[in-house]
Write an enzyme that holds these catalytic residues in place. Structure first.
Site, PDB file in Angstrom:
ATOM      1  N   HIS A  28       0.100  37.875  -8.970  1.00  0.00           N
ATOM      2  CA  HIS A  28      -1.168  38.237  -8.350  1.00  0.00           C
ATOM      3  C   HIS A  28      -2.229  38.447  -9.420  1.00  0.00           C
ATOM      4  CE1 HIS A  28      -0.917  42.984  -8.398  1.00  0.00           C
ATOM      5  NE2 HIS A  28      -0.701  42.467  -9.582  1.00  0.00           N
ATOM      6  N   CYS A  47      -3.648  43.961 -14.513  1.00  0.00           N
ATOM      7  CA  CYS A  47      -3.544  43.305 -13.207  1.00  0.00           C
ATOM      8  C   CYS A  47      -4.778  42.444 -12.910  1.00  0.00           C
ATOM      9  CB  CYS A  47      -3.329  44.331 -12.094  1.00  0.00           C
ATOM     10  SG  CYS A  47      -1.639  44.973 -12.011  1.00  0.00           S
ATOM     11  N   HIS A  53      -0.288  37.382 -13.317  1.00  0.00           N
ATOM     12  CA  HIS A  53       0.927  37.940 -13.901  1.00  0.00           C
ATOM     13  C   HIS A  53       1.810  38.339 -12.723  1.00  0.00           C
ATOM     14  CE1 HIS A  53      -1.267  41.535 -12.904  1.00  0.00           C
ATOM     15  NE2 HIS A  53      -0.101  42.113 -12.784  1.00  0.00           N
ATOM     16  N   HIS A  55       5.084  40.622 -10.659  1.00  0.00           N
ATOM     17  CA  HIS A  55       5.818  41.875 -10.449  1.00  0.00           C
ATOM     18  C   HIS A  55       7.124  41.556  -9.730  1.00  0.00           C
ATOM     19  CE1 HIS A  55       2.632  44.750 -11.569  1.00  0.00           C
ATOM     20  NE2 HIS A  55       1.790  43.923 -10.971  1.00  0.00           N
ATOM     21  N   ASP A  93       7.982  35.155  -1.810  1.00  0.00           N
ATOM     22  CA  ASP A  93       8.853  35.128  -2.986  1.00  0.00           C
ATOM     23  C   ASP A  93       8.523  33.923  -3.869  1.00  0.00           C
ATOM     24  OD1 ASP A  93      10.898  36.134  -4.589  1.00  0.00           O
ATOM     25  OD2 ASP A  93      12.449  34.960  -3.571  1.00  0.00           O
ATOM     26  N   GLU A 138       6.080  48.500  -6.690  1.00  0.00           N
ATOM     27  CA  GLU A 138       5.480  47.451  -7.520  1.00  0.00           C
ATOM     28  C   GLU A 138       6.067  47.474  -8.925  1.00  0.00           C
ATOM     29  OE1 GLU A 138       1.180  45.701  -7.333  1.00  0.00           O
ATOM     30  OE2 GLU A 138       1.168  47.397  -8.718  1.00  0.00           O
TER      31      GLU A 138
HETATM   32 ZN    ZN Z   1      -0.184  43.552 -11.220  1.00  0.00          ZN
END
Ligand code: ZN
Length: 149
Positions: A28, A47, A53, A55, A93, A138
Site C-alpha cells: 500500500h 507508509c 511497501h 505489510h 493477498d 498491521e
Molecule cells: Zn504501511
C-alpha cells in the site's frame, strides 16, 4: 422435558462469539491528495513511500450468535474461514491495496480504513451469525478493531 432435549430454552440460548484468524500480504501507500507531498511525508512517513511497501496483515473475524441446537456451533469455523478467504483474502493477498482491490477503490488504505472496508464486505455473508468484531494487525505491535456498536 423430553429425553434428549437440550437443557437451554430458546429464550435462554447463550450467545457466543467465535473467531477465525487469517493472514494476507499486501502493498500500500498512504497518501492524502488534499495534503502537500511534504505534509504526506511527515504524516505517513515510510507508509508514504511513492513506490509502495508491504505489510504482513493478520485479520481476526469474530462472529456472534446463538448456539445452533443441531450442530452446537454458532458458525462452523471452517465455513467462516472459507467465507473470509473467498470474500476478502483472495481479493487482497499479494495485491496492491491502492490499485488492485475493488472494495478499497478511492480509500486511503490505513489499517482503520481497511478494517471498515472488510466489515462492509463480510457483514452480509455470516448469517445467521452476526459480525461482532474485526481486528486487523498491521504489524506485530499495532492493530485496529472495528466492532458492532
Ligand atoms: Zn504501511
Amino acid at each position: 422435558m423430553p429425553r434428549g432435549t437440550p437443557s437451554f430454552s430458546i429464550t435462554t440460548m447463550p450467545t457466543v462469539t467465535v473467531t477465525r484468524r487469517l493472514r494476507f500480504n499486501a502493498a500500500h501507500r498512504l497518501h492524502n491528495p488534499a495534503l502537500s507531498d511534504q505534509e504526506n511525508a511527515d504524516l505517513f512517513e515510510k507508509c508514504n513511500n511513492p513506490n509502495w511497501h508491504g505489510h504482513n496483515y493478520v485479520l481476526e473475524v469474530a462472529v456472534e450468535g446463538p448456539i445452533d441446537e443441531r450442530t452446537g456451533y454458532v458458525i462452523d469455523l471452517s465455513v467462516l474461514k472459507s467465507i473470509v478467504q473467498h470474500e476478502v483474502i483472495d481479493r487482497v493477498d499479494h495485491r496492491n491495496l491502492n490499485v488492485d482491490v475493488e472494495f478499497m477503490r478511492g480509500v486511503n488504505p490505513t489499517a482503520e480504513n481497511i478494517v471498515v472496508a472488510c466489515w462492509r464486505v463480510l457483514e452480509r455473508h455470516v448469517a445467521p451469525g452476526r459480525l461482532r468484531r474485526l481486528r486487523l494487525w498491521e504489524t506485530e505491535n499495532n492493530y485496529v478493531e472495528y466492532e458492532r456498536g
